[in-house]
Every structure is written in structure tokens, then in C-alpha cells.
Design a protein around this motif. Structure first.
Motif, PDB file in Angstrom:
ATOM      1  N   HIS A  23     -31.983  87.489 -21.450  1.00  0.00           N
ATOM      2  CA  HIS A  23     -30.803  88.204 -20.954  1.00  0.00           C
ATOM      3  C   HIS A  23     -30.065  87.352 -19.913  1.00  0.00           C
ATOM      4  CE1 HIS A  23     -33.151  91.666 -22.395  1.00  0.00           C
ATOM      5  NE2 HIS A  23     -31.994  92.285 -22.520  1.00  0.00           N
ATOM      6  N   ALA A  24     -30.806  86.878 -18.948  1.00  0.00           N
ATOM      7  CA  ALA A  24     -30.196  86.116 -17.854  1.00  0.00           C
ATOM      8  C   ALA A  24     -29.651  84.776 -18.333  1.00  0.00           C
ATOM      9  CB  ALA A  24     -31.220  85.897 -16.741  1.00  0.00           C
ATOM     10  N   VAL A  25     -30.431  84.055 -19.117  1.00  0.00           N
ATOM     11  CA  VAL A  25     -30.009  82.736 -19.577  1.00  0.00           C
ATOM     12  C   VAL A  25     -28.748  82.845 -20.428  1.00  0.00           C
ATOM     13  CG1 VAL A  25     -30.662  80.783 -21.046  1.00  0.00           C
ATOM     14  CG2 VAL A  25     -32.298  81.715 -19.401  1.00  0.00           C
ATOM     15  N   ARG A  26     -28.725  83.798 -21.336  1.00  0.00           N
ATOM     16  CA  ARG A  26     -27.540  83.968 -22.190  1.00  0.00           C
ATOM     17  C   ARG A  26     -26.340  84.435 -21.380  1.00  0.00           C
ATOM     18  NH1 ARG A  26     -29.235  86.205 -28.102  1.00  0.00           N
ATOM     19  NH2 ARG A  26     -30.926  84.755 -28.448  1.00  0.00           N
ATOM     20  N   THR A  27     -26.536  85.331 -20.431  1.00  0.00           N
ATOM     21  CA  THR A  27     -25.417  85.805 -19.613  1.00  0.00           C
ATOM     22  C   THR A  27     -24.781  84.650 -18.856  1.00  0.00           C
ATOM     23  OG1 THR A  27     -26.342  88.023 -19.370  1.00  0.00           O
ATOM     24  CG2 THR A  27     -24.748  87.323 -17.702  1.00  0.00           C
ATOM     25  N   ILE A  28     -25.596  83.832 -18.220  1.00  0.00           N
ATOM     26  CA  ILE A  28     -25.066  82.714 -17.445  1.00  0.00           C
ATOM     27  C   ILE A  28     -24.381  81.699 -18.369  1.00  0.00           C
ATOM     28  CG2 ILE A  28     -25.711  80.767 -15.971  1.00  0.00           C
ATOM     29  CD1 ILE A  28     -27.869  82.710 -14.764  1.00  0.00           C
ATOM     30  N   ALA A  29     -24.980  81.427 -19.534  1.00  0.00           N
ATOM     31  CA  ALA A  29     -24.360  80.489 -20.478  1.00  0.00           C
ATOM     32  C   ALA A  29     -23.027  81.024 -20.986  1.00  0.00           C
ATOM     33  CB  ALA A  29     -25.304  80.220 -21.648  1.00  0.00           C
ATOM     34  N   VAL A  30     -22.983  82.285 -21.349  1.00  0.00           N
ATOM     35  CA  VAL A  30     -21.735  82.887 -21.822  1.00  0.00           C
ATOM     36  C   VAL A  30     -20.679  82.828 -20.725  1.00  0.00           C
ATOM     37  CG1 VAL A  30     -20.677  85.119 -22.402  1.00  0.00           C
ATOM     38  CG2 VAL A  30     -22.732  84.347 -23.613  1.00  0.00           C
ATOM     39  N   ALA A  31     -21.080  83.153 -19.497  1.00  0.00           N
ATOM     40  CA  ALA A  31     -20.128  83.140 -18.378  1.00  0.00           C
ATOM     41  C   ALA A  31     -19.609  81.736 -18.086  1.00  0.00           C
ATOM     42  CB  ALA A  31     -20.780  83.728 -17.127  1.00  0.00           C
ATOM     43  N   MET A  32     -20.447  80.736 -18.253  1.00  0.00           N
ATOM     44  CA  MET A  32     -20.034  79.364 -17.943  1.00  0.00           C
ATOM     45  C   MET A  32     -19.249  78.695 -19.070  1.00  0.00           C
ATOM     46  SD  MET A  32     -23.209  77.761 -15.699  1.00  0.00           S
ATOM     47  CE  MET A  32     -23.187  76.291 -16.611  1.00  0.00           C
ATOM     48  N   PHE A  33     -19.620  78.974 -20.321  1.00  0.00           N
ATOM     49  CA  PHE A  33     -19.109  78.160 -21.415  1.00  0.00           C
ATOM     50  C   PHE A  33     -18.238  78.867 -22.454  1.00  0.00           C
ATOM     51  CE2 PHE A  33     -23.419  76.210 -20.538  1.00  0.00           C
ATOM     52  CZ  PHE A  33     -22.924  75.187 -19.757  1.00  0.00           C
ATOM     53  N   LEU A  34     -18.370  80.169 -22.610  1.00  0.00           N
ATOM     54  CA  LEU A  34     -17.698  80.846 -23.723  1.00  0.00           C
ATOM     55  C   LEU A  34     -16.352  81.423 -23.309  1.00  0.00           C
ATOM     56  CD1 LEU A  34     -18.225  81.594 -26.716  1.00  0.00           C
ATOM     57  CD2 LEU A  34     -19.060  83.782 -25.896  1.00  0.00           C
ATOM     58  N   ASP A  35     -15.373  81.287 -24.174  1.00  0.00           N
ATOM     59  CA  ASP A  35     -14.061  81.877 -23.953  1.00  0.00           C
ATOM     60  C   ASP A  35     -14.213  83.401 -23.958  1.00  0.00           C
ATOM     61  OD1 ASP A  35     -11.471  82.876 -24.107  1.00  0.00           O
ATOM     62  OD2 ASP A  35     -10.870  81.607 -25.781  1.00  0.00           O
ATOM     63  N   PRO A  36     -13.839  84.092 -22.870  1.00  0.00           N
ATOM     64  CA  PRO A  36     -13.999  85.549 -22.805  1.00  0.00           C
ATOM     65  C   PRO A  36     -13.303  86.293 -23.939  1.00  0.00           C
ATOM     66  CG  PRO A  36     -13.365  84.678 -20.663  1.00  0.00           C
ATOM     67  CD  PRO A  36     -13.281  83.547 -21.646  1.00  0.00           C
ATOM     68  N   GLU A  37     -12.294  85.687 -24.528  1.00  0.00           N
ATOM     69  CA  GLU A  37     -11.596  86.326 -25.648  1.00  0.00           C
ATOM     70  C   GLU A  37     -12.503  86.470 -26.877  1.00  0.00           C
ATOM     71  OE1 GLU A  37      -8.450  87.618 -25.494  1.00  0.00           O
ATOM     72  OE2 GLU A  37      -8.625  87.136 -23.364  1.00  0.00           O
ATOM     73  N   LEU A  38     -13.592  85.716 -26.902  1.00  0.00           N
ATOM     74  CA  LEU A  38     -14.511  85.771 -28.036  1.00  0.00           C
ATOM     75  C   LEU A  38     -15.590  86.837 -27.877  1.00  0.00           C
ATOM     76  CD1 LEU A  38     -14.937  81.939 -28.656  1.00  0.00           C
ATOM     77  CD2 LEU A  38     -13.458  83.551 -29.884  1.00  0.00           C
ATOM     78  N   LEU A  39     -15.604  87.522 -26.738  1.00  0.00           N
ATOM     79  CA  LEU A  39     -16.595  88.570 -26.501  1.00  0.00           C
ATOM     80  C   LEU A  39     -16.089  89.912 -27.014  1.00  0.00           C
ATOM     81  CD1 LEU A  39     -17.664  87.716 -22.863  1.00  0.00           C
ATOM     82  CD2 LEU A  39     -18.892  87.212 -24.970  1.00  0.00           C
ATOM     83  N   MET A  40     -17.016  90.719 -27.474  1.00  0.00           N
ATOM     84  CA  MET A  40     -16.674  92.051 -27.944  1.00  0.00           C
ATOM     85  C   MET A  40     -17.612  93.059 -27.286  1.00  0.00           C
ATOM     86  SD  MET A  40     -16.926  93.591 -31.803  1.00  0.00           S
ATOM     87  CE  MET A  40     -18.700  93.742 -31.773  1.00  0.00           C
ATOM     88  N   ARG A  41     -17.048  94.114 -26.756  1.00  0.00           N
ATOM     89  CA  ARG A  41     -17.883  95.187 -26.208  1.00  0.00           C
ATOM     90  C   ARG A  41     -18.369  96.056 -27.350  1.00  0.00           C
ATOM     91  NH1 ARG A  41     -14.467  97.539 -21.124  1.00  0.00           N
ATOM     92  NH2 ARG A  41     -13.716  95.535 -20.434  1.00  0.00           N
ATOM     93  N   MET A  42     -19.649  96.330 -27.319  1.00  0.00           N
ATOM     94  CA  MET A  42     -20.223  97.253 -28.298  1.00  0.00           C
ATOM     95  C   MET A  42     -20.578  98.524 -27.535  1.00  0.00           C
ATOM     96  SD  MET A  42     -22.582  94.601 -30.484  1.00  0.00           S
ATOM     97  CE  MET A  42     -23.173  95.859 -31.593  1.00  0.00           C
ATOM     98  N   ARG A  43     -19.747  99.510 -27.657  1.00  0.00           N
ATOM     99  CA  ARG A  43     -19.942 100.755 -26.895  1.00  0.00           C
ATOM    100  C   ARG A  43     -20.720 101.754 -27.746  1.00  0.00           C
ATOM    101  NH1 ARG A  43     -15.183 101.194 -22.780  1.00  0.00           N
ATOM    102  NH2 ARG A  43     -14.684  99.014 -22.631  1.00  0.00           N
ATOM    103  N   VAL A  44     -21.926 101.362 -28.034  1.00  0.00           N
ATOM    104  CA  VAL A  44     -22.793 102.176 -28.887  1.00  0.00           C
ATOM    105  C   VAL A  44     -23.785 102.938 -28.016  1.00  0.00           C
ATOM    106  CG1 VAL A  44     -22.578 100.598 -30.834  1.00  0.00           C
ATOM    107  CG2 VAL A  44     -24.411 100.257 -29.186  1.00  0.00           C
ATOM    108  N   PRO A  45     -24.376 104.000 -28.562  1.00  0.00           N
ATOM    109  CA  PRO A  45     -25.433 104.674 -27.798  1.00  0.00           C
ATOM    110  C   PRO A  45     -26.545 103.681 -27.474  1.00  0.00           C
ATOM    111  CG  PRO A  45     -24.782 105.986 -29.682  1.00  0.00           C
ATOM    112  CD  PRO A  45     -24.109 104.653 -29.833  1.00  0.00           C
ATOM    113  N   TYR A  46     -27.095 103.794 -26.273  1.00  0.00           N
ATOM    114  CA  TYR A  46     -28.080 102.815 -25.836  1.00  0.00           C
ATOM    115  C   TYR A  46     -29.028 103.459 -24.837  1.00  0.00           C
ATOM    116  CZ  TYR A  46     -30.028  98.532 -23.851  1.00  0.00           C
ATOM    117  OH  TYR A  46     -30.886  97.554 -23.430  1.00  0.00           O
ATOM    118  N   GLY A  47     -30.299 103.316 -25.055  1.00  0.00           N
ATOM    119  CA  GLY A  47     -31.304 103.782 -24.111  1.00  0.00           C
ATOM    120  C   GLY A  47     -32.393 102.744 -23.977  1.00  0.00           C
ATOM    121  N   HIS A  48     -32.739 102.407 -22.758  1.00  0.00           N
ATOM    122  CA  HIS A  48     -33.774 101.410 -22.518  1.00  0.00           C
ATOM    123  C   HIS A  48     -34.377 101.666 -21.149  1.00  0.00           C
ATOM    124  CE1 HIS A  48     -35.867  97.597 -22.830  1.00  0.00           C
ATOM    125  NE2 HIS A  48     -35.419  97.258 -21.643  1.00  0.00           N
TER     126      HIS A  48
END
Length: 153
Positions: free
Chosen positions: A72-97
Motif C-alpha cells: 500500500h505504502a510503496v505503491r502510494t508513494i510511487a504513484v504520487a511521485m511518478f504517475l500523471d494524476p489524470e490516469l487515476l480513477m476513483r473506485m467508489r465501491v462498497p468497501y469494508g476492511h
């Protein structure tokens, strides 16, 4: 260093903003992250040189083994540093954890409840919350470390 500025992107500045969690310092990650229990990814991005260099560097310092750095942490930091935010999609699905739950955008009038920490979450109408037995756990709907307003603005 490959000329990387850890504060170069808006998302990276947001996840290292100490004002989000008061127990962090200005330069530290505030533990806001993407939950990747449900994700759709383009593997070529993770196989690309930029991500592989990042991952191999982290692996070389032993943090995965010594400090249990997680995906979770490694991917979050990599996405924040390297990925164009326009390529992200919010998945507003039911979620329980664990201790968090939300019923998803298709059920805006519902909240998650469970009888005990070992029970499964279930969604009920907000109007029915007053009728649940004492001791029932009612989730706020905010997924613990996923602060969408921070990640997405």
C-alpha cells in the motif's frame, strides 16, 4: 538521486503534509495511502524503468524485510511521485476492511454496521441506526487512511 524532488507533485506534497496528521514532521509521510485491495492497474507501468528503479532502491536498503514496508505504502508513494494524476480513477465501491467500511456511492443513504469486531460489516439505512442494539459498531464511512480529499483534491 536521479534529480527527483520528493515534493514535486501535488499528490506527493499532500501525502507528506504534516498538517493532516499532527504526529508527523514536515518531511514525513503522513500515512495517507491508496487501498489496493481492489485495483485495476496497467502492469507495464509497474514494469517500467522508473518504477523498477524506485522499487529496486527500496529493496536494496532492506526496508521490506527490516521494517515490513508494505505494498500500500510503496505503491502510494510511487504513484504520487511518478504517475500523471489524470490516469487515476476513483473506485467508489462498497468497501469494508478491519475497522473501516463504506457502503459505496450507489448507497448514499446507508452506513456500515456490525455487532462486534469479529463480525462482517453490513449496510443499513442511516435512519435505522437509532434502532441498532447497544454496542453495535457504526462506521463513519471514511476509510481509515484513505483520505480522498487529500489524494485527489
Amino acid at each position: 538521486s536521479k534529480g527527483l524532488d520528493p515534493k514535486r507533485t501535488k499528490m506527493m506534497r499532500r501525502i507528506t503534509d504534516a498538517l493532516v496528521l499532527r504526529d508527523t514532521y514536515w518531511h514525513e509521510w503522513n500515512r495517507v495511502l491508496f487501498m489496493n485491495d481492489i485495483e485495476v492497474v496497467k502492469l507495464s507501468w509497474f514494469r517500467g524503468e522508473e518504477y523498477q528503479d524506485f522499487f529496486n532502491f527500496l529493496d536494496s536498503v532492506g526496508g521490506f524485510w527490516l521494517y515490513r514496508w508494505g505494498d500500500h505504502a510503496v505503491r502510494t508513494i510511487a504513484v504520487a511521485m511518478f504517475l500523471d494524476p489524470e490516469l487515476l480513477m476513483r473506485m467508489r465501491v462498497p468497501y469494508g476492511h478491519q475497522n473501516t467500511c463504506r457502503c459505496g456511492d450507489e448507497r448514499p443513504d446507508e452506513v456500515c454496521v456490525r455487532s462486534s469486531p469479529s463480525d462482517w460489516w453490513r449496510c443499513i439505512l442511516q435512519s435505522e441506526v437509532a434502532n441498532v442494539p447497544p454496542g453495535t459498531i457504526v462506521a463513519s464511512g471514511e476509510v481509515e487512511t484513505v483520505k480522498e480529499e487529500i489524494l485527489f483534491g
